[in-house]
Scaffold this motif. Sequence first.
Motif, PDB file in Angstrom:
ATOM      1  N   GLN A 105       0.841  -1.208   0.000  1.00  0.00           N
ATOM      2  CA  GLN A 105       0.000   0.000   0.000  1.00  0.00           C
ATOM      3  C   GLN A 105       0.874   1.256   0.000  1.00  0.00           C
ATOM      4  OE1 GLN A 105      -0.343  -2.485   2.342  1.00  0.00           O
ATOM      5  NE2 GLN A 105      -2.264  -3.433   1.703  1.00  0.00           N
TER       6      GLN A 105
ATOM      7  N   ALA B 171       0.828   3.526   3.075  1.00  0.00           N
ATOM      8  CA  ALA B 171      -0.301   4.410   3.416  1.00  0.00           C
ATOM      9  C   ALA B 171      -0.502   4.345   4.925  1.00  0.00           C
ATOM     10  CB  ALA B 171      -1.560   3.972   2.683  1.00  0.00           C
TER      11      ALA B 171
ATOM     12  N   LYS C 239      10.359   2.279  -2.716  1.00  0.00           N
ATOM     13  CA  LYS C 239       9.365   2.948  -3.565  1.00  0.00           C
ATOM     14  C   LYS C 239       8.626   4.065  -2.826  1.00  0.00           C
ATOM     15  CE  LYS C 239       5.678   2.715  -6.774  1.00  0.00           C
ATOM     16  NZ  LYS C 239       4.621   2.057  -7.486  1.00  0.00           N
TER      17      LYS C 239
ATOM     18  N   ASP D 288      -4.207   6.933   4.734  1.00  0.00           N
ATOM     19  CA  ASP D 288      -4.839   5.845   3.986  1.00  0.00           C
ATOM     20  C   ASP D 288      -6.160   6.331   3.392  1.00  0.00           C
ATOM     21  OD1 ASP D 288      -6.316   3.522   3.228  1.00  0.00           O
ATOM     22  OD2 ASP D 288      -4.885   2.336   4.396  1.00  0.00           O
TER      23      ASP D 288
ATOM     24  N   ILE E 282      -6.342  12.471  13.343  1.00  0.00           N
ATOM     25  CA  ILE E 282      -5.006  13.031  13.064  1.00  0.00           C
ATOM     26  C   ILE E 282      -4.313  13.582  14.316  1.00  0.00           C
ATOM     27  CG2 ILE E 282      -3.632  14.737  11.698  1.00  0.00           C
ATOM     28  CD1 ILE E 282      -4.809  12.470  10.046  1.00  0.00           C
TER      29      ILE E 282
ATOM     30  N   TRP F  77      -1.367  11.817  15.570  1.00  0.00           N
ATOM     31  CA  TRP F  77      -0.175  11.766  14.713  1.00  0.00           C
ATOM     32  C   TRP F  77       0.955  12.618  15.280  1.00  0.00           C
ATOM     33  CZ3 TRP F  77      -0.487  11.479   8.762  1.00  0.00           C
ATOM     34  CH2 TRP F  77      -1.422  10.508   8.376  1.00  0.00           C
TER      35      TRP F  77
ATOM     36  N   PHE G 172       8.171   7.970  -2.635  1.00  0.00           N
ATOM     37  CA  PHE G 172       7.138   8.975  -2.392  1.00  0.00           C
ATOM     38  C   PHE G 172       7.013   9.360  -0.913  1.00  0.00           C
ATOM     39  CE2 PHE G 172       5.571   6.678  -6.209  1.00  0.00           C
ATOM     40  CZ  PHE G 172       5.522   7.756  -7.083  1.00  0.00           C
TER      41      PHE G 172
ATOM     42  N   GLY H 203       0.190  13.087   4.032  1.00  0.00           N
ATOM     43  CA  GLY H 203       0.578  12.764   5.404  1.00  0.00           C
ATOM     44  C   GLY H 203       1.983  12.181   5.492  1.00  0.00           C
TER      45      GLY H 203
ATOM     46  N   PRO I 232      -3.996  19.568   3.353  1.00  0.00           N
ATOM     47  CA  PRO I 232      -3.098  18.922   4.323  1.00  0.00           C
ATOM     48  C   PRO I 232      -3.663  19.081   5.736  1.00  0.00           C
ATOM     49  CG  PRO I 232      -1.844  20.278   2.791  1.00  0.00           C
ATOM     50  CD  PRO I 232      -3.294  20.608   2.563  1.00  0.00           C
ATOM     51  N   GLY I 233      -3.583  18.017   6.530  1.00  0.00           N
ATOM     52  CA  GLY I 233      -4.207  18.082   7.858  1.00  0.00           C
ATOM     53  C   GLY I 233      -3.262  17.768   8.989  1.00  0.00           C
ATOM     54  N   ALA I 234      -2.011  17.470   8.667  1.00  0.00           N
ATOM     55  CA  ALA I 234      -1.072  17.104   9.733  1.00  0.00           C
ATOM     56  C   ALA I 234       0.149  18.021   9.715  1.00  0.00           C
ATOM     57  CB  ALA I 234      -0.654  15.634   9.598  1.00  0.00           C
TER      58      ALA I 234
HETATM   59  C1  HXC Z   1      -4.363   4.110   0.436  1.00  0.00           C
HETATM   60  C2  HXC Z   1      -2.824   3.846  -1.258  1.00  0.00           C
HETATM   61  C3  HXC Z   1      -2.356   5.163  -1.069  1.00  0.00           C
HETATM   62  C4  HXC Z   1      -2.957   5.939  -0.038  1.00  0.00           C
HETATM   63  C5  HXC Z   1      -1.238   4.261  -2.657  1.00  0.00           C
HETATM   64  N1  HXC Z   1      -2.111   3.329  -2.255  1.00  0.00           N
HETATM   65  N2  HXC Z   1      -1.377   5.386  -1.966  1.00  0.00           N
HETATM   66  N3  HXC Z   1      -3.817   3.336  -0.513  1.00  0.00           N
HETATM   67  N4  HXC Z   1      -3.952   5.380   0.671  1.00  0.00           N
HETATM   68  N5  HXC Z   1      -2.556   7.173   0.244  1.00  0.00           N
HETATM   69  C6  HXC Z   1      -2.284   1.973  -2.751  1.00  0.00           C
HETATM   70  C7  HXC Z   1      -2.959   1.961  -4.103  1.00  0.00           C
HETATM   71  O1  HXC Z   1      -4.350   2.064  -3.958  1.00  0.00           O
HETATM   72  C8  HXC Z   1      -2.533   0.624  -4.645  1.00  0.00           C
HETATM   73  O2  HXC Z   1      -3.312  -0.376  -4.025  1.00  0.00           O
HETATM   74  C9  HXC Z   1      -1.121   0.463  -4.105  1.00  0.00           C
HETATM   75  O3  HXC Z   1      -1.021   1.367  -3.002  1.00  0.00           O
HETATM   76  C10 HXC Z   1      -0.074   0.853  -5.124  1.00  0.00           C
HETATM   77  O4  HXC Z   1      -0.366   2.170  -5.588  1.00  0.00           O
HETATM   78  P1  HXC Z   1      -0.490   2.559  -7.157  1.00  0.00           P
HETATM   79  O5  HXC Z   1      -1.315   3.780  -7.231  1.00  0.00           O
HETATM   80  O6  HXC Z   1      -0.907   1.367  -7.953  1.00  0.00           O
HETATM   81  O7  HXC Z   1       1.044   2.867  -7.504  1.00  0.00           O
HETATM   82  P2  HXC Z   1       1.589   3.865  -8.622  1.00  0.00           P
HETATM   83  O8  HXC Z   1       0.769   3.740  -9.870  1.00  0.00           O
HETATM   84  O9  HXC Z   1       3.036   3.606  -8.688  1.00  0.00           O
HETATM   85  O10 HXC Z   1       1.338   5.344  -8.059  1.00  0.00           O
HETATM   86  C11 HXC Z   1       2.014   5.785  -6.895  1.00  0.00           C
HETATM   87  C12 HXC Z   1       1.340   7.065  -6.351  1.00  0.00           C
HETATM   88  C13 HXC Z   1      -0.176   6.846  -6.180  1.00  0.00           C
HETATM   89  C14 HXC Z   1       1.594   8.226  -7.323  1.00  0.00           C
HETATM   90  C15 HXC Z   1       2.034   7.402  -5.024  1.00  0.00           C
HETATM   91  O11 HXC Z   1      -0.365   5.636  -5.419  1.00  0.00           O
HETATM   92  C16 HXC Z   1      -0.881   7.948  -5.462  1.00  0.00           C
HETATM   93  O12 HXC Z   1      -1.143   9.007  -6.054  1.00  0.00           O
HETATM   94  N6  HXC Z   1      -1.254   7.720  -4.216  1.00  0.00           N
HETATM   95  C17 HXC Z   1      -2.033   8.677  -3.426  1.00  0.00           C
HETATM   96  C18 HXC Z   1      -1.176   9.809  -2.983  1.00  0.00           C
HETATM   97  C19 HXC Z   1      -1.981  10.841  -2.180  1.00  0.00           C
HETATM   98  O13 HXC Z   1      -2.954  11.388  -2.694  1.00  0.00           O
HETATM   99  N7  HXC Z   1      -1.576  11.068  -0.958  1.00  0.00           N
HETATM  100  C20 HXC Z   1      -2.259  11.997  -0.081  1.00  0.00           C
HETATM  101  C21 HXC Z   1      -3.268  11.281   0.689  1.00  0.00           C
HETATM  102  S1  HXC Z   1      -4.275  12.379   1.622  1.00  0.00           S
HETATM  103  P3  HXC Z   1      -4.046  -1.526  -4.886  1.00  0.00           P
HETATM  104  O14 HXC Z   1      -4.840  -2.256  -3.857  1.00  0.00           O
HETATM  105  O15 HXC Z   1      -4.845  -0.855  -5.938  1.00  0.00           O
HETATM  106  O16 HXC Z   1      -2.888  -2.312  -5.431  1.00  0.00           O
HETATM  107  C22 HXC Z   1      -3.413  12.673   2.982  1.00  0.00           C
HETATM  108  C23 HXC Z   1      -4.125  13.541   3.951  1.00  0.00           C
HETATM  109  C24 HXC Z   1      -3.178  14.048   4.976  1.00  0.00           C
HETATM  110  O17 HXC Z   1      -2.354  12.238   3.185  1.00  0.00           O
HETATM  111  C25 HXC Z   1      -3.927  14.891   5.912  1.00  0.00           C
HETATM  112  C26 HXC Z   1      -4.155  14.170   7.157  1.00  0.00           C
HETATM  113  C27 HXC Z   1      -2.947  13.509   7.657  1.00  0.00           C
END
Ligand code: HXC
Length: 276
Positions: free
Chosen positions: A24, A27, A59, A66, A84, A87, A104, A108, A138-140
């Motif tokens: 994941q 996450a 990676k 999550d 949060i 955290w 990456f 969070g 952003p929340g954290a």
């Molecule tokens: C849950 C996640 C995840 C996340 C990735 N995965 N990021 N699951 N929460 N934040 C899971 C995917 O669903 C996938 O699961 C597996 O990890 C691999 O990810 P892929 O997307 O297939 O990989 P890739 O194509 O290489 O892309 C990588 C990536 C992309 C660019 C990092 O995963 C992505 O954009 N992720 C989200 C990034 C994001 O928006 N982060 C901010 C979150 S909000 P499956 O089951 O499909 O294989 C946040 C709020 C903070 O953080 C405020 C409060 C703290």
Amino acid sequence: LKYENITVENRGKVALVTLNRPKQLNALCSPLFKELNDAMENIQADSKIGAIVLTGSQKAFAAGADIKEMSTQTFIDNYKSNFIADWTKITTVRKPIIAAVNGFALGGGCELAMMCDIIYAGEEAKFGQPEIKLGTIPGAGGTQRFTNHIFSNTENRNFVFLKRLTHAVGKSKAMEMVLTGSLISAQEALSSGLVAKVFPSDKLVEEAVKTAEIISSYSNPIVMMCKEAVNKAFELSLNEGLHLERRLFHATFATADRKEGMSAFVEKRKAKFEDK
Ligand code: HXC
């Protein structure tokens, strides 16, 4: 102790904590944070440990909170649980924490890295606050800590000048990241002061551990005073900050390790600190 979402390994006086949900992209689900907080509490209490390295996989350091877990949450759920809030417990750890970021560090994940004291990045690292793409913000600490870290990288002590510099240099970069969700490279993170050093990806963790070993070789209470003093620079006025710093400096003269450190210099030998 057995954890499911992290691993903890002691390397001499350094605790190496690894986020361990590689499928994941690390996450940051609630169970992971519970384990991380628990581990940090134990490490803080363990007198054999002097510094901590926090890392993820090649990676991903962490791809953010999550999203699957958050997708069904409501305002009232989050408000009631103060989602949060727990955290930030990591920021109460008094021993230094080095974030070793490969891949990456998003949302969070970027915020978690910024809660640490030093960030080292692998060459392929990518930092970003892409929450805007999900319809949230952003929340954290992402809108708050980012500029602080740029501020912390500047050595000039002229406070008024620094605050303006932060707004001039830190604000634009932070706004660009937060408003576009675009990612910055390790090199950009280095030049903007977000990270302290960049290493080849496969050397990153060992380099972070080396730095943590150096920190651990010093007197642990003195190390904690250093960390406390630097962190207070973000919260206090210049006069209050200088006052606290001077008093802590005076306090080091109440320790055996300060005496040992200076005696060792005078006697041309290596200091032997005993954390007292
Ligand atoms: C849950 C996640 C995840 C996340 C990735 N995965 N990021 N699951 N929460 N934040 C899971 C995917 O669903 C996938 O699961 C597996 O990890 C691999 O990810 P892929 O997307 O297939 O990989 P890739 O194509 O290489 O892309 C990588 C990536 C992309 C660019 C990092 O995963 C992505 O954009 N992720 C989200 C990034 C994001 O928006 N982060 C901010 C979150 S909000 P499956 O089951 O499909 O294989 C946040 C709020 C903070 O953080 C405020 C409060 C703290």
